[in-house]
Scaffold this motif. Structure first.
Motif, short mmCIF file in Angstrom:
data_model
loop_
_atom_site.label_atom_id
_atom_site.label_comp_id
_atom_site.label_asym_id
_atom_site.label_seq_id
_atom_site.Cartn_x
_atom_site.Cartn_y
_atom_site.Cartn_z
N MET A 303 -13.12 -26.22 -10.39
CA MET A 303 -13.14 -24.84 -9.94
C MET A 303 -11.98 -24.07 -10.56
O MET A 303 -10.98 -24.65 -10.98
CB MET A 303 -13.05 -24.76 -8.40
N GLN A 304 -12.08 -22.73 -10.57
CA GLN A 304 -11.05 -21.90 -11.13
C GLN A 304 -9.88 -21.76 -10.16
O GLN A 304 -10.00 -21.99 -8.96
CB GLN A 304 -11.63 -20.52 -11.47
N GLU A 305 -8.73 -21.31 -10.70
CA GLU A 305 -7.50 -21.22 -9.92
C GLU A 305 -7.66 -20.32 -8.70
O GLU A 305 -7.09 -20.60 -7.64
CB GLU A 305 -6.36 -20.69 -10.80
N GLU A 306 -8.42 -19.22 -8.84
CA GLU A 306 -8.54 -18.28 -7.73
C GLU A 306 -9.35 -18.85 -6.57
O GLU A 306 -9.45 -18.23 -5.50
CB GLU A 306 -9.17 -16.97 -8.20
N LEU A 307 -9.96 -20.02 -6.76
CA LEU A 307 -10.74 -20.65 -5.70
C LEU A 307 -9.96 -21.74 -4.98
O LEU A 307 -10.53 -22.66 -4.40
CB LEU A 307 -12.03 -21.23 -6.28
N ALA A 308 -8.63 -21.64 -5.00
CA ALA A 308 -7.78 -22.63 -4.34
C ALA A 308 -8.06 -22.66 -2.84
O ALA A 308 -8.36 -21.64 -2.23
CB ALA A 308 -6.31 -22.31 -4.60
N ARG A 309 -7.96 -23.83 -2.26
CA ARG A 309 -8.23 -24.05 -0.84
C ARG A 309 -7.56 -25.36 -0.42
O ARG A 309 -7.13 -26.14 -1.27
CB ARG A 309 -9.73 -24.13 -0.61
N PRO A 310 -7.48 -25.66 0.90
CA PRO A 310 -6.95 -26.97 1.32
C PRO A 310 -7.85 -28.11 0.81
O PRO A 310 -9.06 -28.07 0.99
CB PRO A 310 -6.98 -26.88 2.85
N VAL A 311 -7.24 -29.07 0.16
CA VAL A 311 -7.96 -30.21 -0.41
C VAL A 311 -7.27 -31.49 0.03
O VAL A 311 -6.03 -31.58 -0.03
CB VAL A 311 -8.01 -30.14 -1.95
N ILE A 312 -8.06 -32.47 0.49
CA ILE A 312 -7.51 -33.79 0.81
C ILE A 312 -7.79 -34.71 -0.36
O ILE A 312 -8.95 -34.92 -0.72
CB ILE A 312 -8.11 -34.36 2.11
N GLU A 313 -6.73 -35.23 -0.96
CA GLU A 313 -6.88 -36.14 -2.09
C GLU A 313 -6.95 -37.58 -1.58
O GLU A 313 -6.14 -37.99 -0.74
CB GLU A 313 -5.69 -36.00 -3.04
N ILE A 322 -5.84 -40.56 -8.24
CA ILE A 322 -6.75 -39.81 -7.37
C ILE A 322 -8.19 -40.20 -7.70
O ILE A 322 -8.62 -40.08 -8.84
CB ILE A 322 -6.55 -38.30 -7.53
N THR A 323 -8.92 -40.67 -6.72
CA THR A 323 -10.31 -41.10 -6.93
C THR A 323 -11.33 -40.08 -6.43
O THR A 323 -12.37 -39.89 -7.05
CB THR A 323 -10.57 -42.45 -6.24
N HIS A 324 -11.05 -39.42 -5.30
CA HIS A 324 -11.98 -38.46 -4.71
C HIS A 324 -11.20 -37.29 -4.13
O HIS A 324 -9.99 -37.40 -3.87
CB HIS A 324 -12.82 -39.10 -3.59
N GLU A 325 -11.91 -36.20 -3.90
CA GLU A 325 -11.35 -35.04 -3.22
C GLU A 325 -12.28 -34.63 -2.09
O GLU A 325 -13.50 -34.72 -2.20
CB GLU A 325 -11.19 -33.86 -4.20
N MET A 326 -11.67 -34.18 -0.98
CA MET A 326 -12.43 -33.71 0.18
C MET A 326 -12.03 -32.27 0.44
O MET A 326 -10.84 -31.94 0.48
CB MET A 326 -12.11 -34.57 1.41
#
Length: 464
Positions: A303-313, A322-326
């Motif tokens: 995703m692009q930078e402006e679509l930043a959000r909380p992500v669990i790595e 890092i294997t997955h992102e939630m």
């Protein structure tokens, strides 16, 4: 059958390999390396024996007549043994219900069932076949340090018989003996074989939530929560962990990632990494994988930078890979791999966007569509011609809503007639638009042999 009352007092489990003498016919079945004995009316006895991860089911030859009356007599003798050994804190009737009893006799857990609960009377005797110390696992010192931190939430996961409980016992005794921590357990039923000073709690009045309320009054440093299975168990796990207690849960899952996914939906996404930060996957008595969860704010991969959000790595421990992102994607929680896709294949985030787009559109207008990505943040939706205006909405309202749900992705809507040949039409013809299909096949409506136009070349009937 005469039952004993359930005992609400605190109970410490037996030492490994220690139990009152059983009827001789049962003792004969508890051979070396026998983990479980299965007795069912009118069937030959069977046992599971071997080491952890290599248990095998074996039928045992016996001259004993294992009929309903014999099993009922054995069950009565086992209940009498509980009464005779009331001076021992490790002999008690754990569960007494219509059609089922669970008895603890030293290191043996004995489950009895009979009609109407079971189709025939049966007795199952389970005992541990191994008791290991944490040193015998030869763990990385950094992992041991994590386990000793009471600010952690840990899952031990694996299939039945993989050695989860054995590892949990080793960790509990390490925390008690080497760290000097106050350790308590929550179990239903009590199954762990632990030192006498580690108190084990069963469901209070049949409810583990009430047990959790009492746990806080006894000020533990660590709690071992054995058999986290039902949705309510995961919620209780979260409540105890968020209270600041070090918590280790044991749950069934085929992989560490599946254990994480079992927690999703029971706990808000923003709290997942606070509730659970370490997952240990056990297979055949060995630790196969350790994952940790880290919360960060960034755009998900792809995703692009402006679509930043909380992500669990989801990170491999101790390598840090890092294997997955939630993350939240529309109304769903997405769990996507970071690497591993084939060359030319869609990224996981695009596959997720494509599937969600198709699902939302089918819910809105009842038709299937196709999606083609034009770049990292734009896509074209191909739909039946007569549904395009509905998808766009008044003043483009529907398209804007779709774009917002997909994190700002730009969407164009075109008819199936404009769709490139590399994309296939929806397989289910029920969702296809007739005019689009005919146009695509270069067949005009007036030559479709329908209506009166199809009759003009037919000979007229002669009149008399």
């Amino acid at each position: 059958m005469k039952g004993l009352p359930l005992r609400p007092c605190l109970i410490a489990m037996a030492k490994f390999g220690d139990h009152p003498a059983l009827p001789q016919a049962l003792e004969d079945l508890l051979m070396e390396q026998v983990h479980t004995v299965f007795l069912k009316a009118d069937c030959p006895p069977r046992v599971k024996q071997g080491s952890i991860g290599e248990l095998r089911l074996v039928e045992v030859e016996s001259e004993q007549n294992w009929d309903t009356l014999r099993l009922e007599a054995f069950q009565e003798e086992l209940v009498e043994l509980v009464e005779e050994n009331r001076n021992r804190s490790d002999c008690f009737l754990e569960i007494d219900r219509k059609g089922c009893q669970v008895i603890q006799l030293g290191d043996l857990r004995i489950s009895c069932a009979w009609p109407p609960f079971a189709d025939a009377r049966e007795i199952t005797i389970v005992r541990p076949v191994a008791k290991l110390s944490l040193d015998e696992y030869e763990l990385d010192s950094r992992l041991i340090e994590r386990l000793a931190d009471h600010h952690r939430g840990v899952f031990i996961c694996g299939r039945p018989g993989s050695g989860k409980t054995t590892l949990a016992q080793a960790i509990a005794e390490y925390l008690d003996t080497d760290i000097g921590a106050m350790v308590k357990t929550m179990e239903a039923p009590r199954d762990l074989q632990l030192a006498d000073r580690i108190t084990q709690y069963a469901p209070l009045e049949g409810d583990l939530e009430k047990t959790a309320e009492i746990i806080f009054l006894v000020r533990p440093d660590f709690v071992i929560f054995d058999e986290v299975r039902r949705a309510r168990d995961f919620e209780i796990f979260a409540d105890v962990r968020l209270a600041g207690v070090g918590l280790l849960g044991v749950t069934h899952a085929n992989s560490a990632l599946e254990a994480i996914q079992r927690l999703i939906g029971k706990v808000e996404l923003g709290l997942v990494s606070q509730v659970l930060d370490t997952i240990i996957h056990v297979e055949s008595g060995q630790i196969q994988q350790v994952l940790e969860l880290r919360m960060t704010v960034k755009p998900p991969t792809g995703m692009q930078e402006e679509l930043a959000r909380p992500v669990i790595e989801v990170v491999e421990f101790p390598s840090g890979k890092i294997t997955h992102e939630m993350f939240a994607f529309g109304s769903e929680i997405a769990v996507v791999p970071v690497e591993g896709r084939k060359s030319g294949a869609l990224s996981p985030i695009k596959m997720l966007a494509r599937d969600q787009l198709a699902h939302i559109i089918q819910q809105w207008v009842g038709v299937q569509c196709q999606v083609q990505f034009k770049g990292e943040s734009s896509a074209t939706i191909y739909a039946p011609q007569n549904m395009i205006s509905t998808l766009i909405g008044k003043g483009g309202e529907n398209v804007r809503q779709l774009q917002d749900e997909l994190g700002g992705m730009q969407l164009n809507i075109e008819s199936f007639d404009e769709m490139p040949e590399s994309l296939s039409m929806p397989k289910n013809k029920h969702w296809q638009d007739v005019s689009d299909q005919r146009s695509r096949d270069s067949r005009a409506w007036e030559y479709s042999n329908r209506g009166n136009k199809g009759r003009k070349n037919k000979p007229k009937k002669s009149r008399r």
